[in-house]
Design an enzyme around this catalytic site. Structure first.
Site, mmCIF file in Angstrom:
data_model
loop_
_atom_site.group_PDB
_atom_site.id
_atom_site.type_symbol
_atom_site.label_atom_id
_atom_site.label_comp_id
_atom_site.label_asym_id
_atom_site.label_seq_id
_atom_site.Cartn_x
_atom_site.Cartn_y
_atom_site.Cartn_z
ATOM 1 N N ASP A 218 -3.892 -6.699 -16.869
ATOM 2 C CA ASP A 218 -3.144 -7.817 -16.305
ATOM 3 C C ASP A 218 -3.267 -8.977 -17.283
ATOM 4 O O ASP A 218 -4.372 -9.394 -17.641
ATOM 5 C CB ASP A 218 -3.734 -8.230 -14.953
ATOM 6 N N ASP B 199 4.817 -1.257 -4.826
ATOM 7 C CA ASP B 199 3.591 -1.701 -4.159
ATOM 8 C C ASP B 199 3.701 -1.406 -2.674
ATOM 9 O O ASP B 199 4.710 -1.713 -2.043
ATOM 10 C CB ASP B 199 3.405 -3.220 -4.349
#
Lengths: 258, 197
Positions: free
Chosen positions: A11, A130
């Site tokens: 990330d 997600d």
């Protein structure tokens, strides 16, 4: 024979690699290039860079760090976050990324999947999905939009398996299924969700969210038929070394690139 | 002979990684979409990220298709660049450069489509200089949904659902379906072999 892939996910926020738990409380864990180089040397099969600042703040992913990564790496990598158009994807691919991954922009405008596949080929187009794994355990799962920032996350209104079939039909080349409840919790991958998605598509499927021990990787490859397993915290913290993990998986009879 | 390597830059492809991969083995590769510079190079690489129809259109728009057909020095097509060397691709039903006989077809749907990840080779002509020090234990990175038939030009095949041409050569024309620039040490060896041709 095609090897199962291990994919560290980095990330990226403002050029640094960060990690949070369930997408919150991010802390800096290292420099992008330094970590990318280390993972490549350790035997990572592929890297995913997710620009967590790009998508919620409505700005395009910066390509300068993508170019730096491409110069350093001799393994493939995918860039996610903030890619909303063919032009966005073209900038990232021209900077050296091998694939782009789209998530919320595809939920907002599904034709983006078709456009990217027509322009760059399906093999370049990863769709990230997600899911809040335990939100509804009656076998219907809803896709979560804008999960990159918890305060903006929302129910997309889409059913997981219907969305998987739709992006497959629109020309996606790979699916990354991220179980939000499992993310950063290290209790294992979300097998029930992955099984359901595996049954719904023949696309390459990447498990994401929940890896905490080498056994979790072995289990998800053997039980869910996934093509790759993605993880972040266990790799960043150095708790699991890719080389050790590959030796463990090979001993378990799972085909990996040594 | 000094290597004057040229990477054909025609629209949206992954040039930076390929340039760097060349640099890592001591070859200074230049990017160009100028047909005259292609004629002047000792080694030419035709990369490709994208879809076949769009990529062929970009080559034709710049007159690069003719320059590549007239080339007599070593040429290496990479991934989509290899597919463009053939007579026809099913991806977008488009005619290619026709430097290699045969057609590019969609890979089988099973076990997975597209073919994405690291795979090994089955050498058919292991003594070819492009495959020097490359064998069955080497892994290469593939990411593609279409492939050329495994035929007489195949130096090494790979298998995903069915066998397909992974490394090909016919005279000065070569191709790899995988990405040598993304295939770590084995990819470096293959690129070094190409520049030694």
């Amino acid at each position: 024979m095609l090897a199962r892939r291990l994919i560290p996910c980095l990330d990226v926020a403002d050029g640094a690699v960060v990690k949070g738990v369930r997408f919150r409380d991010h802390r800096v864990v290292g420099d992008v290039i330094e970590l990318a180089r280390r993972y490549a040397a350790d035997g990572a099969d592929e890297l995913v860079f997710y620009d967590i600042t790009a998508s919620p703040e409505r700005r395009r992913v910066g390509v300068a760090w993508v170019e730096r990564v491409a110069r350093e790496l001799d393994i493939p990598f995918c860039v996610a976050g903030g890619i909303r158009s063919v032009a966005d994807a073209e900038a990232v691919l021209a900077a050296g990324a091998d694939k782009v991954s789209i998530n919320s922009p595809a939920l907002a405008r599904p034709a983006l999947v078709d456009e990217l596949a027509a322009r760059f080929g399906s093999q370049c187009v990863v769709v990230g999905i997600d899911v809040d794994a335990q939100a509804d355990d009656h076998g219907t799962w809803r896709v979560v939009a804008d999960s990159g920032k918890p305060e903006q996350a929302s129910d997309s209104g889409r059913d997981l398996l219907a969305w998987v079939r739709e992006v497959d039909a629109r020309g996606a080349g790979e699916i990354v299924l991220n179980a939000i409840r499992n993310d950063g919790v290290r209790s294992g991958y979300a097998h029930m969700l992955l099984d359901a998605v595996r049954a719904a598509t023949d696309l390459p499927l990447v498990a994401s969210g929940g890896a905490g021990a080498v056994e979790h990787f072995g289990e998800v490859f053997e039980r869910c038929g996934v093509d790759a397993a993605l993880a972040a915290s266990v790799f960043h913290a150095g708790e699991i070394r890719i080389g050790d993990l590959k030796r463990y998986l090979a001993a378990r009879g799972i085909v990996v690139r040594p | 002979m000094n290597v004057r390597a040229l990477i054909v830059a025609a629209g949206g492809a992954n040039y930076g990684s390929l340039c760097e991969a060349c640099r890592r083995i001591g070859v200074d590769a230049h990017l160009s979409d100028d047909p005259a510079r292609i004629a002047d190079a000792t080694h030419v690489i035709l990369p490709g990220v994208g879809a076949a129809a769009q990529a062929m259109g970009a080559l034709r728009a710049r007159g690069l298709d003719r320059a590549l057909r007239e080339l007599r020095r070593p040429l290496l097509g990479v991934c989509l660049g290899m597919q463009l060397l053939y007579e026809h691709s099913a991806e977008g039903d488009v005619d290619g450069l026709g430097l290699l006989r045969g057609r590019v077809r969609r890979l089988p749907a099973a076990p997975r489509w597209p073919h994405m990840g690291w795979n090994t080779l089955a050498p058919r002509m292991a003594d070819h200089p492009l495959l020097r020090d490359i064998g069955r234990d080497d892994w290469f990175y593939f990411v593609h949904g279409y492939a050329a038939d495994d035929d007489g030009a195949t130096l090494a095949a790979a298998e995903h659902g069915a066998p397909f041409a992974a490394v090909v050569a016919r005279g000065h024309v070569h191709g790899t379906q995988f990405h040598p620039e993304k295939s770590a040490a084995a990819g470096r060896r293959l690129l070094a072999n190409f520049f030694a041709l």
